[in-house]
Design an enzyme around this catalytic site. Sequence first.
Site, PDB file in Angstrom:
ATOM      1  N   ASN A   7       2.823 -19.021 -28.290  1.00  0.00           N
ATOM      2  CA  ASN A   7       3.883 -18.060 -27.976  1.00  0.00           C
ATOM      3  C   ASN A   7       3.541 -16.730 -28.649  1.00  0.00           C
ATOM      4  O   ASN A   7       3.401 -16.668 -29.874  1.00  0.00           O
ATOM      5  CB  ASN A   7       5.222 -18.604 -28.497  1.00  0.00           C
ATOM      6  CG  ASN A   7       6.393 -17.725 -28.104  1.00  0.00           C
ATOM      7  OD1 ASN A   7       6.324 -16.511 -28.190  1.00  0.00           O
ATOM      8  ND2 ASN A   7       7.488 -18.337 -27.699  1.00  0.00           N
ATOM      9  N   ARG A  18       6.299  -0.303 -34.031  1.00  0.00           N
ATOM     10  CA  ARG A  18       5.595   0.947 -34.322  1.00  0.00           C
ATOM     11  C   ARG A  18       5.491   1.855 -33.102  1.00  0.00           C
ATOM     12  O   ARG A  18       5.180   3.024 -33.217  1.00  0.00           O
ATOM     13  CB  ARG A  18       4.188   0.614 -34.848  1.00  0.00           C
ATOM     14  CG  ARG A  18       3.387   1.781 -35.393  1.00  0.00           C
ATOM     15  CD  ARG A  18       3.992   2.322 -36.669  1.00  0.00           C
ATOM     16  NE  ARG A  18       3.239   3.476 -37.136  1.00  0.00           N
ATOM     17  CZ  ARG A  18       2.335   3.439 -38.126  1.00  0.00           C
ATOM     18  NH1 ARG A  18       2.075   2.294 -38.719  1.00  0.00           N
ATOM     19  NH2 ARG A  18       1.711   4.519 -38.508  1.00  0.00           N
ATOM     20  N   HIS A  43       8.672 -15.408 -24.063  1.00  0.00           N
ATOM     21  CA  HIS A  43      10.110 -15.638 -23.919  1.00  0.00           C
ATOM     22  C   HIS A  43      10.803 -14.281 -23.836  1.00  0.00           C
ATOM     23  O   HIS A  43      11.314 -13.771 -24.832  1.00  0.00           O
ATOM     24  CB  HIS A  43      10.621 -16.443 -25.113  1.00  0.00           C
ATOM     25  CG  HIS A  43      12.042 -16.910 -24.974  1.00  0.00           C
ATOM     26  ND1 HIS A  43      12.479 -18.111 -25.481  1.00  0.00           N
ATOM     27  CD2 HIS A  43      13.121 -16.342 -24.389  1.00  0.00           C
ATOM     28  CE1 HIS A  43      13.765 -18.251 -25.223  1.00  0.00           C
ATOM     29  NE2 HIS A  43      14.182 -17.184 -24.568  1.00  0.00           N
ATOM     30  N   ARG A  45      13.623 -11.742 -23.418  1.00  0.00           N
ATOM     31  CA  ARG A  45      15.084 -11.757 -23.502  1.00  0.00           C
ATOM     32  C   ARG A  45      15.640 -10.509 -22.816  1.00  0.00           C
ATOM     33  O   ARG A  45      14.924  -9.527 -22.644  1.00  0.00           O
ATOM     34  CB  ARG A  45      15.520 -11.842 -24.960  1.00  0.00           C
ATOM     35  CG  ARG A  45      15.278 -13.244 -25.546  1.00  0.00           C
ATOM     36  CD  ARG A  45      15.813 -13.370 -26.959  1.00  0.00           C
ATOM     37  NE  ARG A  45      15.907 -14.765 -27.362  1.00  0.00           N
ATOM     38  CZ  ARG A  45      14.912 -15.463 -27.891  1.00  0.00           C
ATOM     39  NH1 ARG A  45      13.726 -14.906 -28.059  1.00  0.00           N
ATOM     40  NH2 ARG A  45      15.080 -16.728 -28.224  1.00  0.00           N
ATOM     41  N   GLU A  70       9.468 -18.771 -20.845  1.00  0.00           N
ATOM     42  CA  GLU A  70      10.704 -19.393 -21.304  1.00  0.00           C
ATOM     43  C   GLU A  70      11.862 -18.418 -21.155  1.00  0.00           C
ATOM     44  O   GLU A  70      11.674 -17.201 -21.239  1.00  0.00           O
ATOM     45  CB  GLU A  70      10.616 -19.737 -22.800  1.00  0.00           C
ATOM     46  CG  GLU A  70       9.539 -20.711 -23.185  1.00  0.00           C
ATOM     47  CD  GLU A  70       9.535 -20.982 -24.681  1.00  0.00           C
ATOM     48  OE1 GLU A  70       8.920 -21.976 -25.078  1.00  0.00           O
ATOM     49  OE2 GLU A  70      10.134 -20.194 -25.450  1.00  0.00           O
ATOM     50  N   THR A 100      16.869 -16.517 -32.270  1.00  0.00           N
ATOM     51  CA  THR A 100      15.872 -17.431 -31.713  1.00  0.00           C
ATOM     52  C   THR A 100      16.620 -18.600 -31.077  1.00  0.00           C
ATOM     53  O   THR A 100      17.822 -18.749 -31.278  1.00  0.00           O
ATOM     54  CB  THR A 100      14.900 -17.932 -32.813  1.00  0.00           C
ATOM     55  OG1 THR A 100      13.869 -18.715 -32.209  1.00  0.00           O
ATOM     56  CG2 THR A 100      15.618 -18.754 -33.865  1.00  0.00           C
ATOM     57  N   HIS A 191       9.333 -25.477 -31.596  1.00  0.00           N
ATOM     58  CA  HIS A 191      10.256 -24.822 -32.530  1.00  0.00           C
ATOM     59  C   HIS A 191      10.014 -25.335 -33.954  1.00  0.00           C
ATOM     60  O   HIS A 191      10.304 -26.477 -34.281  1.00  0.00           O
ATOM     61  CB  HIS A 191      11.731 -25.026 -32.157  1.00  0.00           C
ATOM     62  CG  HIS A 191      12.592 -23.925 -32.731  1.00  0.00           C
ATOM     63  ND1 HIS A 191      12.882 -22.769 -32.040  1.00  0.00           N
ATOM     64  CD2 HIS A 191      13.179 -23.790 -33.931  1.00  0.00           C
ATOM     65  CE1 HIS A 191      13.633 -21.982 -32.780  1.00  0.00           C
ATOM     66  NE2 HIS A 191      13.815 -22.568 -33.947  1.00  0.00           N
ATOM     67  N   ASP A 192       9.477 -24.433 -34.778  1.00  0.00           N
ATOM     68  CA  ASP A 192       9.188 -24.698 -36.197  1.00  0.00           C
ATOM     69  C   ASP A 192       8.091 -25.733 -36.428  1.00  0.00           C
ATOM     70  O   ASP A 192       7.936 -26.237 -37.547  1.00  0.00           O
ATOM     71  CB  ASP A 192      10.454 -25.113 -36.955  1.00  0.00           C
ATOM     72  CG  ASP A 192      11.427 -23.948 -37.128  1.00  0.00           C
ATOM     73  OD1 ASP A 192      11.015 -22.799 -36.891  1.00  0.00           O
ATOM     74  OD2 ASP A 192      12.593 -24.189 -37.485  1.00  0.00           O
ATOM     75  N   GLY A 214       4.645 -20.412 -31.927  1.00  0.00           N
ATOM     76  CA  GLY A 214       4.528 -18.963 -32.030  1.00  0.00           C
ATOM     77  C   GLY A 214       4.685 -18.456 -33.447  1.00  0.00           C
ATOM     78  O   GLY A 214       3.725 -18.049 -34.094  1.00  0.00           O
ATOM     79  N   HIS A 215       5.917 -18.475 -33.961  1.00  0.00           N
ATOM     80  CA  HIS A 215       6.213 -17.858 -35.258  1.00  0.00           C
ATOM     81  C   HIS A 215       5.314 -18.391 -36.366  1.00  0.00           C
ATOM     82  O   HIS A 215       4.681 -17.624 -37.095  1.00  0.00           O
ATOM     83  CB  HIS A 215       7.689 -18.085 -35.612  1.00  0.00           C
ATOM     84  CG  HIS A 215       8.104 -17.419 -36.880  1.00  0.00           C
ATOM     85  ND1 HIS A 215       8.356 -16.068 -36.955  1.00  0.00           N
ATOM     86  CD2 HIS A 215       8.299 -17.915 -38.134  1.00  0.00           C
ATOM     87  CE1 HIS A 215       8.698 -15.750 -38.196  1.00  0.00           C
ATOM     88  NE2 HIS A 215       8.663 -16.853 -38.929  1.00  0.00           N
TER      89      HIS A 215
END
Length: 238
Positions: A7, A18, A43, A45, A70, A100, A191-192, A214-215
């Site tokens: 992701n 920036r 994803h 939004r 997503e 999130t 997720h996580d 991703g994160h």
Amino acid sequence: MTKLSVNINKIATLRNARGGNVPDLLKTAADIEAFGAQGITVHPRPDERHIRYQDARDLKAIVTTEFNIEGNPVPKFIDLVLEIKPTQVTLVPDAVDAITSNAGWDTIKHRDFLKDVISNFKKNGIRTSIFTDADPKMIEGAAETGTDRIELYTESFAKLYDEGKHEVAVKSYTEAAKLAHELGLGLNAGHDLSLDNIKYFKENVPHLLEVSIGHALICESLYLGLENVVNMYLHRLK
């Protein structure tokens, strides 16, 4: 092997913070594929605070692996997906103001809605996946929508794993995976998930086709790459 879809929302967050085009989202996606990842996930939004709708259009032209989009299937999102026709669409019930994703679908309450949306996507040759909790009732409900896959929401696993409760953390996911397979559903997860917990999750959750990360992956890339980049600067400053 379970496929890794990366992701790249956080790359877009850095760029947008920036202005300009650094880091270059398209180059990053191409590099991630060149490094061996088997998919790219975005994803978008409604407020476009990280991935912009135009990013999704631009990525369609350069992603050579699997492209997964997503999002909450509001009309604007549905139109975008039908225009781009990615490999996969993952339906996520996130609120407009959500930082999130924080829950899976209530597939019983929203069954008819999901059924209509999924039918439309599948008619257009797009594989569908529903974001769900590791709850047998929700997985059974997902099977009734006609979806191809589910994506297990893994935050609770990650939290309990960090607390050292490994067996408790994974138990419901193991059972959910077996049930999904019995019902003919493909299985994704996300997720996580991180370098710390992904091996244990993979070893204990059968039939896992794909993880979307991703994160954690971007943060780990910063940590693991900082020493190299700092030394490159020092070398040039000698």
